[in-house]
Design an enzyme around this catalytic site. Structure first.
Site, PDB file in Angstrom:
ATOM      1  N   GLU A 236       0.885  -1.174   0.000  1.00 37.48           N
ATOM      2  CA  GLU A 236       0.000   0.000   0.000  1.00 37.48           C
ATOM      3  C   GLU A 236       0.914   1.213   0.000  1.00 37.48           C
ATOM      4  O   GLU A 236       1.755   1.352   0.892  1.00 37.48           O
ATOM      5  CB  GLU A 236      -0.897   0.012   1.240  1.00 37.48           C
TER       6      GLU A 236
ATOM      7  N   CYS B 121      -1.910   8.844   3.939  1.00 38.41           N
ATOM      8  CA  CYS B 121      -1.915   8.443   2.531  1.00 38.41           C
ATOM      9  C   CYS B 121      -3.233   8.829   1.892  1.00 38.41           C
ATOM     10  O   CYS B 121      -3.330   8.984   0.688  1.00 38.41           O
ATOM     11  CB  CYS B 121      -1.686   6.941   2.428  1.00 38.41           C
TER      12      CYS B 121
HETATM   13  P1  NAD Z   1       8.926   4.816   3.449  1.00 36.36           P
HETATM   14  O1  NAD Z   1       8.640   4.148   2.158  1.00 36.36           O
HETATM   15  O2  NAD Z   1      10.099   5.707   3.516  1.00 36.36           O
HETATM   16  O3  NAD Z   1       9.146   3.719   4.588  1.00 36.36           O
HETATM   17  C1  NAD Z   1       8.185   2.721   4.847  1.00 36.36           C
HETATM   18  C2  NAD Z   1       8.886   1.550   5.527  1.00 36.36           C
HETATM   19  O4  NAD Z   1       9.783   0.918   4.604  1.00 36.36           O
HETATM   20  C3  NAD Z   1       9.725   1.949   6.743  1.00 36.36           C
HETATM   21  O5  NAD Z   1       9.589   0.962   7.731  1.00 36.36           O
HETATM   22  C4  NAD Z   1      11.131   1.955   6.177  1.00 36.36           C
HETATM   23  O6  NAD Z   1      12.136   1.789   7.151  1.00 36.36           O
HETATM   24  C5  NAD Z   1      11.063   0.768   5.226  1.00 36.36           C
HETATM   25  N1  NAD Z   1      12.073   0.745   4.151  1.00 36.36           N
HETATM   26  C6  NAD Z   1      12.745   1.796   3.611  1.00 36.36           C
HETATM   27  N2  NAD Z   1      13.564   1.358   2.626  1.00 36.36           N
HETATM   28  C7  NAD Z   1      13.409   0.010   2.549  1.00 36.36           C
HETATM   29  C8  NAD Z   1      13.953  -1.015   1.710  1.00 36.36           C
HETATM   30  N3  NAD Z   1      14.845  -0.729   0.763  1.00 36.36           N
HETATM   31  N4  NAD Z   1      13.546  -2.288   1.907  1.00 36.36           N
HETATM   32  C9  NAD Z   1      12.625  -2.599   2.844  1.00 36.36           C
HETATM   33  N5  NAD Z   1      12.075  -1.662   3.661  1.00 36.36           N
HETATM   34  C10 NAD Z   1      12.443  -0.392   3.520  1.00 36.36           C
HETATM   35  O7  NAD Z   1       7.581   5.576   3.881  1.00 36.36           O
HETATM   36  P2  NAD Z   1       7.329   6.516   5.152  1.00 36.36           P
HETATM   37  O8  NAD Z   1       8.049   7.813   4.951  1.00 36.36           O
HETATM   38  O9  NAD Z   1       7.562   5.781   6.414  1.00 36.36           O
HETATM   39  O10 NAD Z   1       5.744   6.774   5.030  1.00 36.36           O
HETATM   40  C11 NAD Z   1       5.196   7.722   4.180  1.00 36.36           C
HETATM   41  C12 NAD Z   1       4.637   7.083   2.914  1.00 36.36           C
HETATM   42  O11 NAD Z   1       3.744   6.041   3.253  1.00 36.36           O
HETATM   43  C13 NAD Z   1       3.829   8.051   2.059  1.00 36.36           C
HETATM   44  O12 NAD Z   1       4.155   7.882   0.702  1.00 36.36           O
HETATM   45  C14 NAD Z   1       2.386   7.623   2.316  1.00 36.36           C
HETATM   46  O13 NAD Z   1       1.473   7.945   1.295  1.00 36.36           O
HETATM   47  C15 NAD Z   1       2.544   6.155   2.471  1.00 36.36           C
HETATM   48  N6  NAD Z   1       1.431   5.565   3.203  1.00 36.36           N
HETATM   49  C16 NAD Z   1       0.555   4.780   2.496  1.00 36.36           C
HETATM   50  C17 NAD Z   1      -0.540   4.211   3.139  1.00 36.36           C
HETATM   51  C18 NAD Z   1      -1.511   3.350   2.389  1.00 36.36           C
HETATM   52  O14 NAD Z   1      -2.212   2.569   3.027  1.00 36.36           O
HETATM   53  N7  NAD Z   1      -1.605   3.436   1.074  1.00 36.36           N
HETATM   54  C19 NAD Z   1      -0.739   4.431   4.518  1.00 36.36           C
HETATM   55  C20 NAD Z   1       0.167   5.236   5.193  1.00 36.36           C
HETATM   56  C21 NAD Z   1       1.259   5.782   4.533  1.00 36.36           C
END
Ligand code: NAD
Length: 464
Positions: A233, A267
């Site tokens: 997501e 999001c």
């Molecule tokens: P992010 O993508 O930076 O991080 C999300 C998670 O992924 C964190 O736990 C991070 O440590 C991990 N991560 C980072 N690089 C990785 C890799 N290479 N391999 C595996 N894991 C890795 O996102 P964020 O800044 O924490 O959150 C904001 C984003 O989340 C926004 O784009 C928002 O729209 C989205 N979001 C989406 C939903 C949804 O349900 N669609 C809900 C909430 C937030």
């Protein structure tokens, strides 16, 4: 052999960056492998336990979270700067999610089909996948881990949660609260950043990710290469379409809250208001509504807009506002950093940009939104759909026909009529289209798709 390097990470309060919430070591790939081994041992017994035992355990987990309600909400305010009324509501939702899946553990676990003979049976029965890996963002630090973990556990899996570094304090507290209700090793948190996340994907049997598009795609590719099912997501660039018959003030009040509440860090936040016809009355009402939102200390009950999560996040909002103004946009309000040490930024509205402008095409993930004027409904649909995302859309109108017509044409996973784009019902399927989602939907009954697989069983009687 070289010692694995341990990286120290920390989580700080966004409203008071000198407040260190937790300092922790990144879990190494070896640490993830060891946790996965423990989870796998626990998963066997859990899958073999009765559905009633799993249901009772999840009820106990819900009771534990309910018992720590105020404390967890307080930690959420402190660690991720969520305004307290929203933090309280999120913990309530977390308890509700655990109770809902405690009941789902008792739901039918498969289907029967007409058999090869009247006495024979043909069944498709659900069974757990094993160890579910969860990678989560910081913005819903209780609800998102739980809307993944609760169904995974209910259906007989073990869980390894890799939370966002910025929400690690909350994830560790959740694990403490849930531990007494569950067998040892069944629900574990592996703190860390990208490296820990990558190691997690290598060790689990299915993977559920929520976060940005760039990382989500990478994780889904890695999971697919390993041949395990995954769901991601990801981001949104959600539009609210305001039709000429809508009450501009009412629409503006709802959209202001959906765009700027929790500093736009959802999001499902509204980042584009698409106005059909004369944009004047709505824009004026929206500016007034946004300027009227209480901004400030998230621990105060009245606050709607707290800080953004980090200094870099604030910089992104300020740069997006500057770039929009340089591209010919009009800054209607905001565009400035707040006073004081926290990562506050004024809720920002821009109009006068075309639908191809960067602000109208890329997610900023902060309190900034754009007003786009269009001459008719067809244009509204084409602008709303003309982005790489498709999480949720909303329509404001008094005309049922037009609401239904537009709802059918918006290319998003969720449509809301006369309602904010924000807001999630944990008992209904949740997810988006295009760049916003990959894989099966989550929440509600849909969660079964990722956390179970079916086994088709044919049984013939000895006598036909
Ligand atoms: P992010 O993508 O930076 O991080 C999300 C998670 O992924 C964190 O736990 C991070 O440590 C991990 N991560 C980072 N690089 C990785 C890799 N290479 N391999 C595996 N894991 C890795 O996102 P964020 O800044 O924490 O959150 C904001 C984003 O989340 C926004 O784009 C928002 O729209 C989205 N979001 C989406 C939903 C949804 O349900 N669609 C809900 C909430 C937030």
């Amino acid at each position: 052999m070289m010692e694995a390097r341990q990286v120290a990470l920390e989580s700080r309060s966004p409203q008071r960056p000198d407040d260190l919430v937790v300092e922790f070591e990144e879990t190494s790939p070896e640490g993830v492998a060891a946790a996965a081994g423990r989870a796998r041992s626990a998963a066997g017994g859990w899958a073999a336990s009765s559905a009633l035992e799993r249901s009772v355990a999840l009820e106990r987990a819900a009771d534990a979270l309910a018992g720590a309600h105020a404390e967890v909400a307080g930690l959420m305010v402190r660690e991720v700067g969520k305004p307290v009324t929203e933090a309280v509501a999120e913990v309530t939702r977390g308890v509700g999610i655990l109770r809902y899946y405690a009941q789902q553990a008792l739901d039918p676990d498969g289907e029967t089909y007409p058999g090869p003979s009247p006495a024979g049976l043909l069944l498709a029965r659900r069974r757990p996948r094993g160890v579910a890996g969860l990678i989560t963002p910081w913005n819903f630090p209780v609800a998102i881990p739980l809307w993944k973990a609760a169904p995974a556990l209910a259906f007989g899996n073990a869980v390894l949660l890799k939370p966002s570094p910025e929400a690690t304090g909350l994830a560790l507290r959740l694990a403490e609260l849930l531990a007494p209700a569950l067998p040892e090793g069944l629900f574990q948190v592996v703190p860390g950043g990208a490296g820990t996340g990558e190691a997690l994907v290598d060790r689990v049997d299915c993977l559920s990710f929520t976060g940005s598009v760039a990382v989500g795609r990478q994780v889904a590719v890695a999971a697919t290469e390993r041949g395990i099912p995954s769901q991601a997501e990801m981001g949104g660039l959600n539009a609210s379409v305001v039709l000429p018959d809508a009450d501009p003030e009412r629409a503006a009040t709802v959209i202001a809250g959906a765009a700027m509440g929790y500093a736009g860090q959802k999001c499902t936040a509204t980042s584009r208001a698409i106005v059909v016809g004369d944009p004047g009355p709505f824009t004026e009402a929206l500016v007034a509504a946004v300027q009227g939102l209480p901004v400030g200390e998230p621990a105060e009950e009245a606050t709607v807009v707290g800080p953004v999560i980090t200094e870099q996040a604030r910089q992104r909002v300020l740069e997006a506002a500057e770039e929009a103004a340089a591209a010919g946009g009009r800054l209607l309000t905001g565009g400035k950093a707040g006073d004081g040490p926290g990562w506050f930024v004024a809720p920002t509205l821009v109009d006068g940009l075309g639908p191809d402008a960067r602000l109208a095409q890329e997610e900023v993930f902060g309190p900034i939104a754009v007003v786009l004027a269009v001459p008719d409904t067809d244009q509204a649909v084409s602008v709303a759909n003309g982005v790489a995302y498709g999480l949720v859309g909303s329509v404001f109108t008094r005309d049922l026909d037009r609401a239904l017509g537009l709802a059918a044409r918006l290319d998003t996973g969720m449509i809301r009529v006369n309602a904010p784009t924000t807001g999630v019902d944990f008992h209904a399927p949740f997810g988006g289209e295009k760049g916003s989602s990959f894989g099966p939907r989550e929440q509600g009954n849909a969660a079964r798709e990722l956390y179970t697989s079916t086994r088709t069983i044919t049984m013939l009687g000895q006598e036909g």
